[in-house]
Design an enzyme around this catalytic site. Structure first.
Site, PDB file in Angstrom:
ATOM      1  N   THR A   1      42.702  30.016  57.362  1.00 62.83           N
ATOM      2  CA  THR A   1      42.685  29.712  55.933  1.00 62.83           C
ATOM      3  C   THR A   1      43.790  30.442  55.194  1.00 62.83           C
ATOM      4  O   THR A   1      44.507  29.851  54.385  1.00 62.83           O
ATOM      5  CB  THR A   1      41.313  30.081  55.333  1.00 62.83           C
ATOM      6  OG1 THR A   1      40.315  29.219  55.893  1.00 62.83           O
ATOM      7  CG2 THR A   1      41.325  29.906  53.824  1.00 62.83           C
TER       8      THR A   1
ATOM      9  N   LYS B   1      49.034  29.398  48.446  1.00 63.92           N
ATOM     10  CA  LYS B   1      48.628  29.596  47.048  1.00 63.92           C
ATOM     11  C   LYS B   1      49.590  30.532  46.336  1.00 63.92           C
ATOM     12  O   LYS B   1      50.020  30.259  45.205  1.00 63.92           O
ATOM     13  CB  LYS B   1      47.205  30.156  47.004  1.00 63.92           C
ATOM     14  CG  LYS B   1      46.711  30.488  45.611  1.00 63.92           C
ATOM     15  CD  LYS B   1      45.423  31.291  45.681  1.00 63.92           C
ATOM     16  CE  LYS B   1      45.681  32.680  46.253  1.00 63.92           C
ATOM     17  NZ  LYS B   1      44.427  33.480  46.366  1.00 63.92           N
TER      18      LYS B   1
ATOM     19  N   HIS C   1      58.373  55.787  32.700  1.00 67.10           N
ATOM     20  CA  HIS C   1      58.597  55.119  31.414  1.00 67.10           C
ATOM     21  C   HIS C   1      59.943  54.403  31.404  1.00 67.10           C
ATOM     22  O   HIS C   1      60.916  54.908  31.967  1.00 67.10           O
ATOM     23  CB  HIS C   1      58.572  56.177  30.299  1.00 67.10           C
ATOM     24  CG  HIS C   1      58.747  55.613  28.930  1.00 67.10           C
ATOM     25  ND1 HIS C   1      57.739  54.940  28.270  1.00 67.10           N
ATOM     26  CD2 HIS C   1      59.822  55.612  28.098  1.00 67.10           C
ATOM     27  CE1 HIS C   1      58.186  54.560  27.085  1.00 67.10           C
ATOM     28  NE2 HIS C   1      59.451  54.958  26.964  1.00 67.10           N
TER      29      HIS C   1
END
Length: 458
Positions: A43, A52, A441
């Site tokens: 699968t 997917k 950051h």
């Protein structure tokens, strides 16, 4: 000379079965046979995670081009060419299947393109007419999607069918509220399909943190998905009676009718245990048809083991692979190794993504007193482009031990972020450990280590 043809016979050539077979043969020196009645890779590789995720990538480019215009790029998005994408997709899946076959061959595994049925605790019969005996049998047959019990349900597709479409529908109805339904709703909307999604429950993504579920629903609606909760279909019928294909009329339980070009059922999956001879061999099955196993993946029949989705413990590919490795360690290396199903991270590849590890706020407060740290904001990239997108960063913390019990992220690339957060949480990190970590950051993820004051306690 062994009394058996094989030390191990594996039924199922998905990620878990292939991993167990090749490690048992290639590293532990076992004589291994494996039978797969469909395509190698199972699968995940053929009908799930891999195709997917490639569709997720394809569906994101339209929005990227739109955002790029706000950054000074003058190009406009053209129409999406489904046929070109599908051809490349299938070629990639063929390539990956070839790799799985080669891995088995190189490890010395005998592979059989056939359906296998268990005849007794040590015997399997193949659809080719061959019969083999094995000291151990491992069932790794996975699961398959199911249609609900509504009139004319055969008119609708299941997720396996999406990758084979000749053309994309203009109007698609998706039935379901789990991660498969939500992922394909975002994918198809991103590819230019008008998507309506019905879910019979009160909110999508049951089992995830409620705050994350609510934001995810808001973001999907903002994208243009017609999401309707507390909605269930009563029946389906072709607009043109007797026609093969064509528009489908859908009637809701409250009586309204609507017409769609296609309907996708994403209403659940069941284990592939039917007709395998399991119960006849003495293997106990659960109410949903799953194989009941102990912590070592062993069934009631000592020689028969099972891993992956067929056991319905945690139906994720990496979990099946971990179960395969624990099985080999237990059976072929003499080191009994229980499978660790605690603090397994997961990601929903919607747009934005949802990443989670550990307890939701709702589950945690049922167990102990907690603090909840949460922030929601517009990320820099989309805020600059004037887009209303919002993201969520959330930590659930034990008041007593200070350990981070759960982390929940709704944001682009949340799957990548939650993988890193899961390492710290699996190691038992406290909120103060997160606080001591210097932020990177400017990033979205820096918010995980800069939330200093709880939003609420419970």
């Amino acid at each position: 000379m062994s009394a058996f043809d094989y030390d191990l016979f594996v039924i199922g050539g998905g990620s878990g079965g292939v991993r167990a077979a090749r490690v048992a043969a290639g590293e532990a020196g076992a004589r291994v046979g494996l039978a797969e009645e469909s395509r190698y890779g199972g699968t995940c590789v053929i009908r799930g995670c891999v195709p997917k995720k490639l569709m997720v990538f394809a569906s994101e480019f339209g929005g990227m081009i739109e955002t790029a215009s706000a950054y000074g790029w003058g190009h406009q998005a053209g129409a999406f060419d489904w046929s070109a994408f599908r051809g490349t997709l299938h070629a990639e899946l063929d390539r990956l299947e070839g790799i799985y076959r080669k891995l088995l061959k190189n490890a010395g595994v005998d592979s059989f393109d056939a359906r296998a049925v268990i005849k007794d605790p040590h015997t399997v019969a193949l659809s080719t007419g061959e019969t083999f005996t094995a000291k151990h049998i491992l069932v790794a047959t996975g699961g398959h999607p199911v249609r609900p019990d509504v009139p004319n349900a055969e008119l609708g597709m299941v997720s396996d069918d999406l990758f084979e479409l000749d053309a994309l529908p203009e109007r698609l109805l998706i039935i379901g509220g789990g991660f498969i339904a939500c992922e394909f709703a975002c994918i198809m909307q991103g590819l230019g399909v008008a998507v309506t999604q019905f879910y019979r429950g009160g909110q999508i993504l049951r089992g995830f943190d409620n705050e994350a579920r609510d934001l995810m629903a808001e973001e999907m609606i903002a994208q243009g998905i017609d999401l309707r909760v507390d909605t269930e279909i009563a029946e389906m019928s072709p607009v043109t009676p007797g026609a093969q294909g064509g528009p489908i009329r859908v009637r809701c339980i409250h009586g309204t009718d609507q017409t769609f070009d296609a309907v996708l059922f994403a209403t659940g999956r069941v284990p592939n245990t039917k007709g395998l001879g399991l119960e006849e061999a003495g293997v106990k099955l659960g109410r949903g048809g799953e194989i009941v196993v102990n912590e070592y993946s062993q069934s009631d029949v000592p020689s028969i083991f099972a891993i992956g989705d067929v056991t319905e413990r945690i139906t994720l590919t990496p979990v099946a692979i971990r179960e395969a490795m624990a099985f080999v360690e237990t059976v072929f290396r003499g080191n009994p190794t229980p499978v660790d199903h605690v603090l397994v991270p997961s990601a929903v590849y919607t747009q934005p993504e949802l990443g989670a590890v550990g307890l939701s706020e709702e589950a945690a407060r049922e167990l102990e007193h907690i603090e909840v740290y949460t922030t929601t904001f517009r990320p820099m990239q989309s805020a600059f482009a004037g887009k209303p997108d919002r993201v969520l960063m959330k930590l659930v913390v034990s008041q007593a031990s200070r350990r981070v019990l759960g982390c929940h992220i709704v944001a682009p690339a949340a799957g990548e972020m939650i993988q890193m957060a899961a390492i710290a949480i699996k190691m038992g990190a406290t909120k103060e450990d997160f606080d001591r970590t210097v932020a990177v950051h400017p990033t979205m993820a820096e918010e995980i280590v800069t939330m200093r004051h709880p939003t609420r306690t419970a």
